[in-house]
Structures are given as C-alpha cells and as structure tokens.
Scaffold this active site. Structure first.
Site, PDB file in Angstrom:
ATOM      1  N   THR A 146       0.871  -1.187   0.000  1.00  0.00           N
ATOM      2  CA  THR A 146       0.000   0.000   0.000  1.00  0.00           C
ATOM      3  C   THR A 146       0.908   1.237   0.000  1.00  0.00           C
ATOM      4  O   THR A 146       1.342   1.674  -1.054  1.00  0.00           O
ATOM      5  CB  THR A 146      -0.963   0.004   1.197  1.00  0.00           C
ATOM      6  OG1 THR A 146      -0.239  -0.274   2.405  1.00  0.00           O
ATOM      7  CG2 THR A 146      -2.040  -1.047   1.014  1.00  0.00           C
ATOM      8  N   LYS A 173       3.708  -6.952   4.005  1.00  0.00           N
ATOM      9  CA  LYS A 173       3.554  -5.530   3.754  1.00  0.00           C
ATOM     10  C   LYS A 173       3.210  -4.841   5.064  1.00  0.00           C
ATOM     11  O   LYS A 173       2.666  -5.460   5.988  1.00  0.00           O
ATOM     12  CB  LYS A 173       2.482  -5.258   2.690  1.00  0.00           C
ATOM     13  CG  LYS A 173       1.062  -5.690   3.010  1.00  0.00           C
ATOM     14  CD  LYS A 173       0.265  -4.766   3.893  1.00  0.00           C
ATOM     15  CE  LYS A 173       0.253  -3.357   3.329  1.00  0.00           C
ATOM     16  NZ  LYS A 173      -0.477  -2.439   4.307  1.00  0.00           N
ATOM     17  N   THR A 184      -1.654  -0.959   8.225  1.00  0.00           N
ATOM     18  CA  THR A 184      -2.222  -2.293   7.979  1.00  0.00           C
ATOM     19  C   THR A 184      -1.084  -3.159   7.503  1.00  0.00           C
ATOM     20  O   THR A 184      -0.436  -2.745   6.575  1.00  0.00           O
ATOM     21  CB  THR A 184      -3.304  -2.050   6.927  1.00  0.00           C
ATOM     22  OG1 THR A 184      -4.346  -1.413   7.449  1.00  0.00           O
ATOM     23  CG2 THR A 184      -3.509  -2.917   5.846  1.00  0.00           C
ATOM     24  N   GLU A 263       5.725   4.613   7.450  1.00  0.00           N
ATOM     25  CA  GLU A 263       5.348   5.797   6.678  1.00  0.00           C
ATOM     26  C   GLU A 263       6.143   7.020   7.129  1.00  0.00           C
ATOM     27  O   GLU A 263       6.034   7.473   8.266  1.00  0.00           O
ATOM     28  CB  GLU A 263       3.850   6.050   6.818  1.00  0.00           C
ATOM     29  CG  GLU A 263       3.028   5.017   6.076  1.00  0.00           C
ATOM     30  CD  GLU A 263       1.542   5.108   6.329  1.00  0.00           C
ATOM     31  OE1 GLU A 263       0.784   4.509   5.543  1.00  0.00           O
ATOM     32  OE2 GLU A 263       1.138   5.763   7.310  1.00  0.00           O
ATOM     33  N   ASN A 387      -0.968  10.365   5.758  1.00  0.00           N
ATOM     34  CA  ASN A 387      -2.221   9.977   6.403  1.00  0.00           C
ATOM     35  C   ASN A 387      -3.287  11.065   6.387  1.00  0.00           C
ATOM     36  O   ASN A 387      -4.473  10.771   6.606  1.00  0.00           O
ATOM     37  CB  ASN A 387      -1.940   9.501   7.827  1.00  0.00           C
ATOM     38  CG  ASN A 387      -1.301   8.124   7.821  1.00  0.00           C
ATOM     39  OD1 ASN A 387      -1.961   7.127   7.601  1.00  0.00           O
ATOM     40  ND2 ASN A 387       0.011   8.084   8.029  1.00  0.00           N
ATOM     41  N   THR A 392      -7.270   9.620  -0.704  1.00  0.00           N
ATOM     42  CA  THR A 392      -7.189  10.201  -2.053  1.00  0.00           C
ATOM     43  C   THR A 392      -5.841   9.952  -2.681  1.00  0.00           C
ATOM     44  O   THR A 392      -5.661  10.300  -3.837  1.00  0.00           O
ATOM     45  CB  THR A 392      -7.440  11.719  -1.995  1.00  0.00           C
ATOM     46  OG1 THR A 392      -6.496  12.319  -1.079  1.00  0.00           O
ATOM     47  CG2 THR A 392      -8.838  12.003  -1.510  1.00  0.00           C
TER      48      THR A 392
END
Length: 392
Positions: A146, A173, A184, A263, A387, A392
C-alpha cells in the site's frame, strides 16, 4: 545439527508453491494490486489475526470456516473490506466462487481503505488474469503493497543432519497503522516442511510475540493484521528446533523491515530493555518507548533527549527507580544510576548516533532479570502528509 541458508524465492522458495501479482485496476497507473499464493497440493494452515474488535471481513470469513485445509490465498490491496458488515463477508464468498475448480477452500486477505465495499467485478476479472503455474514472488510481494516504499520478502533452505532439507519463504507488507496485537500489516509464509498444524500454530504463536508484536510504526492496531503460515509437507522433512529458528529469523527480519519502511520513517530503532522485574514488565517498557510520540519526534529531530526516555520508563507503570536506571544510545551511556554523563562532549557523541539510519536505545532498569526487545521508528512530517490524504 542443522544449517540455515538464506536463499531467493520468497513465497515460491518452498516446493509446490506458486505466486504472482497482477493489475486489476484497483490502483492507479496500472500498478499491481492483486496477488495469489497457490500450492499444487492442499496445505495445513496456521494463523494469527488482529485483536482489533472491528476485525475486517476477510478475518471473519476465515474464522467462519472452522478447521480446514486450503491451497489458495487471494490478496488485494487498496481496499481493506473492513467495517462492511455481513455484506463484506458475502462479497468474499461471491468472489471466491468464481475461482477455478482446482482451487480448494480458498481464503482471502485484504489491505487498504476501511469502510468501502470491495469492487467485486474488478477483483473477479483480476483473478481471471492469474496463471497458477507462475512463480513470480517479486510480483506478488509488490502487489500487496500500500504505502510501502519497497517490497519485503525472505526465504531459507534448512539442511538437516540426515541429508534431508525443507524450505520456508515469506512476504509481508506494512508501512502504516502498525502496532500488531494478535498479531495495515499482512504476512504470508509458505513451507514444504512436514509439520503438523498443531506444531505450526504453537511455533507461530511463540514467534509472533517477539517479532511482529514487538514492532510499532505509529501505535495503531489495524483491522486487518494477518499472519498466515501454510505447509504442504512436500519435502517430507522436519526438525522442530530448525523450523522454529528459521521461522523466527524470517519473522524478525520482516518485522524490522516493516518498521524500517514505516510511513515517513528515516530511522529504525531497537529498544533493548533489561533489568526489569520480569519479562512482562520489560515488554511494557519497550513498547511504551516504541510508541511514544515524544520519543518518536525526538528521533526524527536527531535530538538525544534522554529525559524523554526516562520519563516514558517512569510513566509505563512498571517498577523503576531513578537510582537504578541506566540509559544508552548504542554504546554511549548518557545516564547511569543517578549519575549524569550528558556533558557537551557526550551529547555530541549521542547526537552522532542519532544521525544513523539504524541504532539501539538501551534501558537497564536495574531491578531484576526481565528482558524484552521492541522495534520502532521516528515520526516526521511525511507521516502526517501520507495519512492526512490517505483516501485520495
């Protein structure tokens, strides 16, 4: 005696396993977004899942099946199929009913945005692109990503003293919403070891606690956290100690890689806690440190603010004392049992450690023999950007 050899091949390293990734139009720019793992014979399966009370539809669907064997896992990214109620589970049944007849008791796993129904037609059409003869682990590992910036996979060949051998391979992942509590994040592990379901589950549960459950990116537990371990027993070989060690190595590597690729992360930090009253209290401290926003932001700023470390230890609720605590950045001790070592020269040395992309923060509570190691990362502007507009 046995020998562990790291090899290529990911989830296809084990005999009889196939995998690939395709584009079904879930992601933009024709990026791969669906993957499969297929075994040419049925597999025993062990698993661990999120403890989040809002567990996603794929987890509910899996648990509804009871005890079973399978030879196929279908994985999609971009859509978590979470908070979709009974309809989300029914969507899985409809999708799996369209798979070829040589697939047995297929299961599904999903990752992505929460609260949106699966685009069934895209997934059904995407599955028609699968070629079950393919062995493309790189494509499969790419398809399940992702916000990951790189794919994560690893495999071992395990050679036993009697000349026999077996394999274990895996892909995972992560990136965000990582505070596994099962587990996730998604992780899929394949093996041709001749191991029973009960033995697999026991070893998987033990290793989850000190690998994936010791990893944190942002302190949030996903609705979709999943680890699946599939064995088709095709090698006919097995050794409990060798299997457990190889599985631990694989899971620890993947847990650390997920944190490394958190992230917006720029640093992978290992929190080594020792001297706690017991292992349970050491775990509480290590996880408190890996989850602390104040600690994470100091890491991002490369500020050796050891006071935040001490404060987090004290706030964790475990038995700890100012007079017995020792804090170090790698081998640079900044505080020891009430004595300050943080002069200008020591601060400079600690600052140099914090400029590294990977380092260790050690806390010896000086109370008992408890130990635990956790893995965490820093938190910076990029995490907020990702985040803030994730949907989008």
């Amino acid at each position: 005696m046995y020998k562990l050899n790291k090899i290529d091949g990911g989830v296809c390293a084990s005999a009889g396993f196939h995998a690939d990734g395709v584009s079904a139009g879930l992601k933009a720019n024709n990026a791969k977004d669906m993957a499969f793992i297929y075994s040419d014979v049925e597999c025993e399966i062990a698993s661990t899942f999120t403890t989040n009370k809002m567990a996603a539809a794929p987890i509910k669907h899996f648990k509804n099946k009871g005890s079973f064997k399978t030879n196929f896992v279908l994985i999609n990214s971009k859509n978590a199929n979470a908070m979709t109620g009974k309809a989300g589970v029914a969507d899985i049944d409809e999708i799996l009913s369209t798979l070829p007849t040589n697939i047995s008791n297929a299961v599904m796993s999903s990752t992505g945005v929460i609260g949106v129904r699966l685009p069934k037609e895209k997934i059904i059409n995407g599955a028609k692109l699968f070629d079950l003869s393919k062995r493309e682990p790189n494509a499969a590992a790419e398809a399940i990503m992702t916000t990951d910036t790189f794919s994560k996979q690893i495999a071992y060949k395990v050679e036993l003293e009697d000349g026999s051998s077996f394999h274990i391979g895996a892909m995972a992942k992560g990136a965000g919403m990582i505070n596994p509590a099962m587990a996730t994040m998604l992780c899929f592990i394949t093996t041709d070891a001749d191991v029973s379901k009960e033995e697999m589950q026991k070893i998987l549960d033990k290793n989850v606690e000190v690998t994936f459950n010791a990893a944190s990116v942002d302190g949030d537990t996903s609705t979709n956290d999943t680890v699946m371990l599939l064995s088709n027993a095709k090698s006919g070989a097995y050794n409990e100690a060798a299997f457990s060690e190889a599985l631990y190595n694989i899971m620890r590597f993947l847990a650390r890689e997920m944190v490394r690729d958190g992230e917006g992360a720029t640093k992978l930090v290992t929190y080594e806690v020792s001297g706690a009253k017991d292992d349970s209290e050491a775990e509480i401290v290590a996880k408190a440190l890996s989850n602390s926003l104040l600690v994470k932001t100091a890491l991002y700023g490369e500020d050796p603010n050891w006071g935040r470390i001490a404060s987090t230890v004290g706030a964790s609720g475990v038995e700890a004392y100012e007079e017995s605590l020792t804090i170090s950045f790698n081998d640079i001790c900044v505080y020891k049992k009430g004595e300050l070592f943080f002069d200008a020269a020591m601060e400079q040395k600690a600052s140099e450690v914090m400029k590294l992309s990977e380092f260790t923060i050690s806390c010896d509570l000086g109370v008992g023999e408890g130990v635990f190691t956790a893995f965490g990362c820093d938190l910076g502007y990029e995490y907020v950007k990702i985040n803030a507009d994730y949907r989008t």
